[in-house]
Each structure stands twice: as C-alpha cells, then as structure tokens.
Design an enzyme around this catalytic site. Structure first.
Site, short mmCIF file in Angstrom:
data_model
loop_
_atom_site.label_atom_id
_atom_site.label_comp_id
_atom_site.label_asym_id
_atom_site.label_seq_id
_atom_site.Cartn_x
_atom_site.Cartn_y
_atom_site.Cartn_z
N THR A 196 -1.43 2.91 -7.85
CA THR A 196 -2.34 3.72 -8.50
C THR A 196 -2.18 4.08 -9.68
OG1 THR A 196 -4.03 2.97 -6.65
CG2 THR A 196 -4.75 4.65 -7.80
N GLU A 231 -0.55 -5.21 2.66
CA GLU A 231 -0.37 -4.27 4.23
C GLU A 231 -0.59 -4.35 5.63
OE1 GLU A 231 -3.74 -1.41 2.51
OE2 GLU A 231 -5.07 -2.93 3.94
N SER A 257 -5.37 5.65 -0.64
CA SER A 257 -5.47 4.85 -0.95
C SER A 257 -6.35 3.74 -1.08
CB SER A 257 -5.43 3.96 1.00
OG SER A 257 -5.21 2.45 0.45
N SER A 258 -6.52 2.85 -2.14
CA SER A 258 -7.49 1.63 -2.82
C SER A 258 -8.24 1.15 -1.58
CB SER A 258 -7.15 1.56 -3.63
OG SER A 258 -6.21 1.69 -4.74
N GLY A 263 -2.36 -3.19 -2.26
CA GLY A 263 -1.46 -3.99 -1.44
C GLY A 263 -1.44 -4.22 -0.47
N ASN A 302 -1.44 5.73 3.18
CA ASN A 302 -1.62 6.34 1.86
C ASN A 302 -2.53 7.15 1.54
OD1 ASN A 302 -2.22 7.07 -0.81
ND2 ASN A 302 -2.03 5.49 -1.58
N SER A 341 0.69 -1.13 0.29
CA SER A 341 0.16 -0.67 0.44
C SER A 341 0.61 1.27 -0.43
CB SER A 341 -1.12 -0.20 1.12
OG SER A 341 -1.61 1.43 1.09
N GLY A 342 0.65 1.97 -0.53
CA GLY A 342 1.29 3.69 -0.99
C GLY A 342 2.45 3.40 -2.35
N1 LIG Z 1 5.17 8.52 -10.52
C1 LIG Z 1 4.84 8.63 -9.06
N2 LIG Z 1 5.36 10.31 -9.17
C2 LIG Z 1 5.08 10.66 -8.26
N3 LIG Z 1 4.13 10.29 -7.02
C3 LIG Z 1 3.83 8.82 -6.73
C4 LIG Z 1 4.18 8.42 -7.84
N4 LIG Z 1 3.73 7.38 -7.33
C5 LIG Z 1 3.29 7.46 -6.49
N5 LIG Z 1 3.04 8.97 -5.94
C6 LIG Z 1 2.02 9.67 -4.82
O1 LIG Z 1 2.44 8.16 -3.93
C7 LIG Z 1 1.38 8.24 -3.27
C8 LIG Z 1 0.45 6.85 -2.55
O2 LIG Z 1 0.13 6.55 -4.53
P1 LIG Z 1 -0.31 5.07 -4.49
O3 LIG Z 1 -0.15 4.65 -6.06
O4 LIG Z 1 -2.00 5.68 -4.58
O5 LIG Z 1 -0.69 4.35 -4.01
P2 LIG Z 1 -0.74 2.32 -3.99
O6 LIG Z 1 -1.94 2.34 -5.18
O7 LIG Z 1 0.27 1.51 -4.28
O8 LIG Z 1 -1.85 2.42 -3.30
C9 LIG Z 1 0.06 8.71 -4.93
O9 LIG Z 1 -0.65 9.46 -4.19
C10 LIG Z 1 0.73 10.17 -5.01
O10 LIG Z 1 1.36 10.96 -4.05
MG LIG Z 2 -3.82 2.22 -5.00
#
Ligand SMILES: Nc1ncnc2c1ncn2[C@@H]1O[C@H](COP(=O)(O)OP(=O)(O)O)[C@@H](O)[C@H]1O
Ligand SMILES: [Mg+2]
Length: 1047
Positions: free
Chosen positions: A132, A408, A180-181, A406, A177, A127-128
């Site tokens: 996404t 967590e 977070s999804s 993810g 996050n 997660s984070g």
């Molecule tokens: N490629 C990236 N560039 C900049 N910031 C990112 C990037 N990937 C993730 N982040 C930051 O990390 C945070 C969490 O990412 P997210 O994709 O929501 O995580 P996950 O879906 O894996 O839980 C996003 O809100 C963003 O602020």
């Molecule tokens: Mg996500």
C-alpha cells in the site's frame, strides 16, 4: 522483459547519474549491488539474500532484478521520497540511477506517453510488506510529474485523497500490519494524450466484511469506527447518539480497546473529513455515511433473548429504535425483520420466528451487508467524482496500480484468508505467465538457443482452487447449493474425498501420521506457492452463501438514508435467481482482473517483509529467504541473466531505428528481418550482444540498446530539423499562398474600385465635355444650363475687355463690340457710361462753354433739318463778339455809354442792312442785349435802330444757305420804317442769340417759299426773292425785289 520495460527506448543519458551508479558499484561490498543481475554468484540464494541484507542494513530498500523492483519494508521513514527526488528521476533512465519506486513509475509513465500503451504496476508481497505504501508513492510520483493546470491539480488531489478515504473504511489493524488493507484495490489513473492526469477509476475486490462484526484477538475493526468515535465534533456524535464511553459490542469483541497508541484516530478522522470534501461528497452524503457507521455500532448492541419455545426477542428496544431512527425506517418493521424470517415458497410467504442464534446471525448479516454495500457505494461515488470529462475520453491512456491484500497466514485462517491467498496465487500465476514462462517460451518459439530455467509453476494450485467441477470453489458451491442441511463439515468431507490425491491439499483424513497433530479434524491445509496455510472450515458455507434474509432487505429498501436506499432495492427481492456465491463472484472478478492486467504493459514491484515484528532494523533471514523462494525471485534472476533485456518484432524495431542506417532509410522495402540485419551490421553490433529470432530481434544488454537509442535521439534532432524545414516551407508557402490570394482579392477590389472611379470620372468628363461643347456651340443662343458658363464667361470677359477699352472722351462714340449675350447690357452700359461721361463732362463745363452749348442746342432745335447752312456751321463754335478787332473799342464804349442800366450785351456782329426801298446795302453792327436789339453804324457806333426785344414779332430766314435775316417789327414803329432786312455772315449764330434773348423760340420762321414779303413803312410791302444761282448774292433784281441768290 518484453513488456513494460523497454528501457532503451527512453534514454536520456545523464553522466552525473552514471558516476552515481558507478560509485554505488564501487561501494557494493557495503551496500551490495543495485541489480541482482550484477551478482557474481547469481545462482546462489545465499548471495542473493546477503545482497538484500547488506542493502537493508544501509537503509537501501530497493534492488532490481532487471526491470523488476524488489522492495524491503524498512519500517521506518527514510528520506528518499521528496519531490526533488521525483524530479531527479524524471529525467534519468531507469538503469542509470539507483533503484527506486520512482524509477519504475517514471519508466511506466514515459512508456505510456511515448508508446501510447496502457501500463500497469503490479505490487505483490505478503501482508505488511509495503504494498500500500508503494502504491501511494507511485501516486505521489505521478502527481508531481504530471501537468500543473487547475483541472489536473484537482484530479490529482482527488486521486491522492481517495487513498486515506478508502483506507479508513477498508483498512484495519491486524496482527500483521497496523494498516492492513482488507480489500483489494485496482486503480486506473487516466491520462490524456499529453500525459496529464484527467481522471481515475477504481475497482474494489472482496472486502473482508466479517471484520465488521468480529475481529481476531489483537486486531481491530475498520479504522472508521474508531475515527468516528474519537471525533471531537460533539454535535456530530450527539446526532448519531454515539459516545466514546459506551460499550460497543462490535468493537469490544476485540481485546484491543478502542484507543490504540500507535494509531492516530483523531488526526486521521480530520484527514478523512478533508478527503470527503476534496472528493466532493456532499454534506448530505457525508452524514449518510456516518449515520450508517453509527447504525452498525448501535445494531451490534442489539441483544436477543430466547423464550421457552426458542423464539428470539430483542432485549433493548430503545437501541433498535435508535437504529431505526438513524436509518429512517420503521422500528417495528426492523424488529420484526430481526426476530422473524419470511420465506416465499411457491408464491406463498411463510413467516417463522428465529431462535436467538439465527437472530444474531441475521443481525450480523445485516451489519456486514450494510457496511459492505456502503463501501462499494463509496468506491462508485469516488469513480463518479474521478470520471474524466467526456470529450477527452477517446484518446486516453491508463496506468493501473494494483494494491491488493497480500498473502497472509494467521493463527486462525478462514474463508477470507482463503480468498486472499487464492488471489495471490492468481497474481503469482500472472507474474510467472508474463515473466518466466512466456519469456522462455518465446525464446523457444523464436528459435533462440536457450537452456530452460526450472521454476515452480503455481498453476496447479490455481487449478486446485478454481477448476470447474473439481476445484475447491466448485465443491464449496456444491455444498452450499445442495438441498438439505448444508454444513462446513460436509464441505470438508467433499474436499477430502475429491482432492485426496492432490499434492497441495492436506486434510485430517489424508494427513500423514506425523502431521495429524497439526491438522485438526475441522481444518484443511493448502500448500500455497508461498507456504502452507491451514484453514478452519467453520463459516465457509455461510460466508459463501452470504445470505441476507429477505425481510431485512425489505426494511433496508424502505429506509430514507441516501445510501441504503440506493444499495438495497426491491428489485433485488424480485429476482428469482439465486445470487452467485461469494467465492464464485470473487473468482469471476479475479479472472476479470487478470484480463484487465494482461492487456497492459506490466511493471513489477515485489515487496518483502523483513520481520514479523513490524520494527525497523531487524532482518529475519529465514523469513526473507522464504519470501524470496515463493516469489520466485531466484528463477526470475536466472531467466534474466540468461535472457535478453530487450526484444522487438523486426518491423517495430526497424520502424524505430531505420533512420540510423542509410540502407534502411527512409524506407526498406524488403523483409524487415533483412532490414534489421542491415541495421545491426551498420551499427556494428557485436554478435554476442544480440540474437535474431524468427520474428524478433533480441538484445542482450541494455547498454547496446542505450547506444542505439542515443544515436536515434541524436538522429531525431536531424529528423526533427528536416521535418521542421519541410513543415516550415510548407507553412510558409501556405501562408504565402494565403497572403497572395488575399492580395489578389484585395487588388481585385481595389482595381474594381479604381476602375469604377475612373469610369465615373470619365463619364463625368464626357458629360462635362459634352456640356462644354454644347455650351460652346450654343453660347450665342438662349441661355441654357449648358451654355450658361460660357455666357457667364463671355460676360466676364466682355466686362473685363470693356473696362479696358472704354471710350476716353464723350465725343468718341466707339463702343467695344459685345457678344450677343451682352447686347442688352451693352446698350444699357453704353448709355449709362455715356450718361456718366456726359455728367462728368457737364460738371467740368465752364459757364462759357455751357452757354455755348445751351446756345448750340437752341440752334439745333431751331435749325436742324430746316436750314441748309446749319450742317456746315453747327460745328463752328458760337462767338458772342463777331466784330473786326478794330471795332472792339467802339463796342466797349457803346456798352458803357449806350446801354441802360441792367442791360447787358449778349451778342454783337457786323451785318449788312438793306434798305427797304432800294435795297442798298449799309454796313452796320448788330448788338443784342438782354433788352433790345441795337443796330449801329459801324463807323461810329451811332444807333440807327433800337428795337426792344418785346417788339420783335418774327424773325424770318430762308431754308437755304444764305445769310438773310428778316426781323419783323410791328408796323406802329414808324421810326423804323418797316421790317429790317439784314444779311448776316453768321445768320444761324445771330438768330440763336436773338431767340435766346427773346426767349421765344417760335418767333423764328424759316421760310420755305422763294418769295418772302416784308413790310415797308406806310403799309407797303416789299418782296425778297430767293433764287438759285451759282453764287451767293444780294442785290436789287429787275423786279424790284431783293434777290437773294443761293447755290
Ligand atoms: N517504503 C516504506 N518506508 C517506510 N515505511 C514503510 C514503507 N513501506 C511500508 N512501510 C511500513 O510498513 C507498514 C505496512 O505497509 P503496507 O504498505 O500497509 O503493507 P501492505 O499493504 O503490503 O500490507 C506501513 O504502515 C509502514 O509503516
Ligand atoms: Mg495494504
């Protein structure tokens, strides 16, 4: 990897990118290597992490392990996501440019297009870690890469907008996050055969619905609640009876107040509204959604109190009224359903009151159910909006993107975390299956020399959770379905007993002494592939049962809200079967997902989280190392290093590249393996570069394949030319044949037309000729249609001829011969012409001539056919003076002297007069005037007789050729001694003049008898005898008669 990345098949060499890669190689001391395969010390975890860190520190977040993309969340915006970058990657080969999510996407997209194979991109990480975000980049890349037609644009816009919409309802701030999804999402982007996006389809997995009614400290409910409350649309809030200042139980159980500085709820709400419009949610549907969100907030504020019997009752009836109003159901019925519980037992329904705790449980269950079902409805609604137009369905290909929650670990982990982590176990298993395990198994199967790489296979954990009858889910279901009082502790006990020997399961009863402190009595620990997670057993049974009392379902089914009405149905109540438990459902859906994924060519994005603080610039080495370990990245690298970049079955490989070797082109009839051997020989493959398996060729380095592919691409041009040539010939010939055919048809028609015309003409000609002939033959006959022309022509010709040949003089009696048809005309014309000529002649006549004619006519009248001498004399012109010239003077004198006034000499001639007695001849001259006849002596022109014209009674001549003229005079004229017997040389002329003067034509008598008597004075008569003789003569015959001899 065999699947997904068969890079060499899609080479588009771009030298400038090569240099870009080379320069990145040169700077690897600072930026590390872009592909871990290039790490010198590839077995060292430290070197691996060091490489990641070097790159992270220079803001390079992507690194490859061969085809697998490792991504480290930078927690800050780096400028590598522009459309221009996407366009750059579009034409570059995967291995030729610095690693990027766009390269992975583009490679998958090209494979989809060119190899016509479904693709999927699996994004994993805790997660984070950035899953996404990565999925959004993939969508963005596809959107920029694919077609630009209106329809495609609209689909892409919908696909892009589906993300913020679902995130509003399915994402929440957690301690891990901010976004977070809280649901799993698998999205298929649907392409048509030319690679344009034409639709999409979504699958959602287990929404963490417990969040609707309760959130852990530091976390929030789903974004939509805050977004709606922050809306600046006052009338919307009014209509939903919401106010940002009101206390909402379902939001304020969290210590995070409604407002969160980090999160732009106001702006997001606008985004959500727009997304709803793009997705084409109707105004009514949007209202239905917001009404449900509001209803849940109100429902949370429904409190209960309990009487001494332990029966719950609602505290604030006005709140329940609001809820009922919003949902459009009966408030009393809703109240009843929240306070009481109805059970159908053997056909009878039994209603029992609920206690406060159960009532609250029912309320929360209702809120969760409404939200959960609304979310599913929304996904389905999205699907219907994204469904491609039917007729394109058959030839479509899809690219799946899996962005699931993810792995967590929270301070307190519950059923939801258990499910989420189980899901991640499954994905890891899939990754192992498709990369580490199957790859190595394949080398073994194919008889390739291979030193096995050891890796941790998490199948054992998957089994621990999902194995039938023995696994945790089975044990949980067992407890849930067991008769009697079921409890979470009962479930924990079951596990402790059944799983006591399992390496990955720890509970209080099983824990080592040292661990006792870590594992309380109501918790259990699973040693996941990604780490140990301790779960609190509380709520497992309830959440797994996922029960909603039937009266609540009934009420919901009776609502007027479009969504609740659709998602809660009476049918659900009728079903006798117990609904499947949550965990079993989830297990089923995950296995289905695995089946979906294995049918596609997968690409991998492995997301790594650099720190737990969600801040940029911090690279927590320990944290990263842990992830590198559990993600199996080191093993991945080792297999990669030792293995082959590419493999294909001999037939497929041969089919693609056979054109590169004369021995295999165009067809190789033997064993494909021999064909490939021939091919590699011809291409001069180094023996280290490849290996021949039982059914496949294995190529170690991408560059070998690049080279081959390059050659193929070049060859393709030749082949294309060849095909083009053949095709053009074919097309040209086809066209030619078509044209020829058309020409023939045209000719046929034209010929027919011409022939018909010629025939018509000939027929006409024949007819004309026939008519002509007939006309010609009958040209002298009665006028008919046929000979008319001839007749006309002959008339014209005749007239023309006539005009040229008219007789010149009246005397000329000739008249041009005429055709029969003109006979009548000719006669008329002749007459007319002669008339005309005569008229002209007449007009031109002098009076003398006229007189001449008058006399001649008179003469004709008098003598023609009556007197023989007429015919011999009638052409001799009359002369009014027939005297010898020596007498002319006498005559003139006589005229002047002897004629009475008014008397005019008309005629004079010399004659012979015969005496009446002796018939002796006397030469005399006869003068005829308009009054009298004078007979004078020829010598001196002395008058012998003068007879007035009136006195003449008769003039007698013979019918013969003689010159006898007998002028009878009345007897009374004694002086004259009887009738005058004259011989006149021009008797006809003379008589004519006399008759003319007398103006009595019948005065003339032409005697036909041979005896003519004449008076002699004194009443006596003499006789004149006319006899035939040889010579004309006058003389006294023996009879005493005057004998006139005529011949
Ligand atoms: N490629 C990236 N560039 C900049 N910031 C990112 C990037 N990937 C993730 N982040 C930051 O990390 C945070 C969490 O990412 P997210 O994709 O929501 O995580 P996950 O879906 O894996 O839980 C996003 O809100 C963003 O602020
Ligand atoms: Mg996500």
């Amino acid at each position: 990897m065999q699947a997904g990345h068969s890079p060499g098949e899609r080479v588009g060499l771009a030298t400038h990118v090569h240099s870009g890669m080379e320069s990145s190689l040169q700077s690897r001391d600072v930026a590390g290597v872009h592909d871990f395969v290039l790490l010198e010390n590839y077995g060292s975890e430290d070197a691996f992490i060091n490489n990641l860190q070097k790159r992270f520190n220079t803001d390079i977040i992507y690194t490859y392990i061969g085809p697998v993309l490792v991504s480290v969340n930078p927690y800050k915006n780096i400028p590598i996501y522009t459309d221009d970058v996407i366009k750059t990657y579009r034409n570059i080969h995967y291995f030729e440019a610095i690693p990027h999510i766009y390269a992975v996407t583009n490679t998958a997209y090209q494979a989809l297009k060119e190899e016509n194979k479904d693709q999927c991109i699996l994004i994993s990480g805790e997660s984070g870690a950035g899953k996404t975000e990565a999925s959004k980049k993939i969508l963005q890349c596809i959107a920029v890469t694919t077609g630009r037609t209106n329809q495609v644009e609209s689909v892409k816009e919908k696909l892009l907008q589906s993300t913020p919409l679902l995130e509003a309802f399915g994402n929440a701030k957690t301690t891990r996050n901010d976004n977070s999804s809280r649901f799993g999402k698998y999205m298929d982007i649907i392409f048509n055969y030319i690679g344009d996006t034409i639709g999409g389809s979504l699958l959602n997995y287990l929404l963490e619905k417990s969040r609707v009614v309760m959130q852990a400290p530091g976390e929030r409910n789903f974004h939509i609640f805050y977004q709606l409350l922050s809306s600046s649309d006052a009338s919307l809030l009014d209509s939903l009876h919401l106010s940002p200042n009101t206390y909402y139980h379902y939001l304020n159980t969290s210590i995070v107040s409604m407002k969160d500085n980090e999160i732009d709820d106001i702006g997001q709400f606008r985004v959500v509204k727009r997304a709803m419009d793009v997705i084409e949610l109707s105004e009514q549907e949007q209202t239905a959604i917001f009404t449900l969100v509001a209803s849940i907030l109100h429902l949370g504020n429904v409190g209960f109190s309990q009487d001494e019997n332990g029966n719950a009752s609602i505290n604030a009836p006005e709140t329940i009224a609001t809820v009922a109003k919003l949902l459009a159901c009966d408030a009393a019925q809703l109240t009843h359903a929240l306070e009481k519980k109805t059970i159908i037992a053997r056909g009878d329904s039994v209603t029992t009151p609920l206690n406060k705790e159960l009532a609250m449980y029912a309320r929360d269950a209702l809120a969760k159910a409404i939200y959960d079902r609304m979310f599913t409805w929304l996904v389905q609604r999205l699907n219907s909006s994204l469904r491609p137009v039917d007729d394109e369905f058959n030839r479509t290909k899809v690219m799946g993107i899996l962005d699931i929650y993810g792995f967590e670990i929270f301070g307190k982990n519950s059923f939801e975390q258990f499910c989420i982590n189980y899901c991640n176990e499954k994905l890891q298993q899939l990754f192992i299956e498709l990369t580490l395990k199957s790859e190595q198994e394949e080398y073994f199967r194919e008889g390739i020399e291979w030193v096995p790489v050891q890796y941790f296979d998490n199948k054992v954990i998957c089994d621990l959770i999902e194995e039938r009858h023995k696994g945790i889910i089975s044990l949980l279901d067992e407890e849930c379905l067991r008769p009697g009082d079921t409890s979470d502790m009962g479930f924990l006990n079951k596990m402790s007993i059944n799983l006591v020997d399992h390496k990955h399961f720890v509970s209080y009863s099983k824990a080592e002494r040292t661990m006792l402190k870590q594992i309380p009595r109501d918790e259990f620990q699973l040693v996941h592939y990604a780490g140990k997670v301790t779960y609190s057993v509380h709520g497992f049974v309830d959440k797994n049962n996922d029960l909603l009392f039937r009266n609540l379902i009934e009420v919901m089914a009776s609502t007027k809200n479009t969504i609740t009405k659709a998602v809660f149905t009476e049918k659900e109540l009728e079903s006798k079967k117990r609904p499947e438990t949550a965990a079993s459902q989830f297990k089923k859906s995950l296995n289905k997902l695995m089946q979906i994924l294995v049918t596609k060519d997968p690409s991998y994005v492995r997301c790594i989280k650099p720190n737990n603080e969600q801040t940029s610039g911090i690279f927590d080495e320990q944290l990263v190392r842990h992830q590198v370990q559990y993600l199996g990245l080191m093993e991945n690298l080792r297999v990669r290093r030792a293995g082959f970049a590419y493999r294909r079955t001999y037939d497929v490989f041969l089919k693609r590249y056979k054109s590169l070797c004369p021995g295999t082109w165009p067809n190789f009839n033997g064993d494909p393996k021999d064909g490939v051997a021939l091919l590699t020989q011809h291409l001069q493959y180094n023996k280290y570069e490849f290996s021949m398996g039982k059914t496949k060729i294995f190529i170690r380095y991408p560059k070998t394949l690049f080279m081959t592919e390059d050659l193929f691409q070049l060859k393709k041009n030749d082949l294309a030319t060849l095909i083009q040539r053949k095709y053009k010939t074919h097309a040209a010939r086809k066209n030619f044949l078509k044209m020829r055919w058309a020409a023939i048809v045209m000719q046929k028609y034209i010929r027919r037309f011409l022939a018909k015309r010629a025939m018509r003409r000939r027929r006409l000609a024949v007819e004309v000729l026939r008519r002509l002939l007939k006309g010609f033959i009958t040209r002298d006959g009665e006028p008919t249609e046929d000979n008319m022309a001839f007749i006309q022509l002959s008339r014209i010709n005749y007239l023309n001829r006539l005009a040229g040949n008219l007789p010149k003089s009246l005397v000329d009696r000739d008249w041009p011969a005429c055709p029969k048809a003109c006979r009548d005309v000719s006669i008329v014309l002749h007459k007319l012409y002669r008339g005309q000529q005569a008229r002209i002649y007449r007009k031109n006549l002098s009076p003398e001539k006229k007189r001449q004619f008058d006399l001649k006519i008179l003469a004709e009248k008098l003598f023609q056919h009556k007197k023989k001498s007429y015919t011999s004399t009638h052409l001799t012109p009359f002369e009014n003076v027939r005297l010898p010239s020596e007498l002319h003077q006498h005559k003139t004198q006589y005229e002047t002297n002897q004629l009475v006034p008014g008397e005019k000499l008309m005629y004079c001639t010399n004659i012979t007069k015969y005496d009446r007695h002796g018939y002796s001849p006397r030469d005399r001259a006869l003068l005829v005037t308009n009054k009298a006849i004078h007979i004078v002596d020829i010598k001196g022109f002395k008058v012998k007789h003068k007879l007035s014209l009136e006195s003449i009674t008769e003039l007698v001549v013979t019918a013969e050729m003689d010159g006898l003229l007998l002028i009878r005079i009345p007897l009374e004229l004694k002086k004259d001694k009887g009738d005058l017997i004259l011989q006149c040389a021009h008797v006809i002329e003379c008589v004519t003049f006399i008759v003319d003067a007398v103006k009595k034509p019948n005065i003339l008598k032409i005697a036909s008898t041979s005896m003519i008597s004449h008076n002699i004075i004194g009443g006596k008569e003499g006789q004149i005898e006319v006899t035939a003789g040889s010579e004309l003569g006058f003389g006294k015959g023996k009879t005493g008669h005057l004998v006139v001899t005529v011949n």
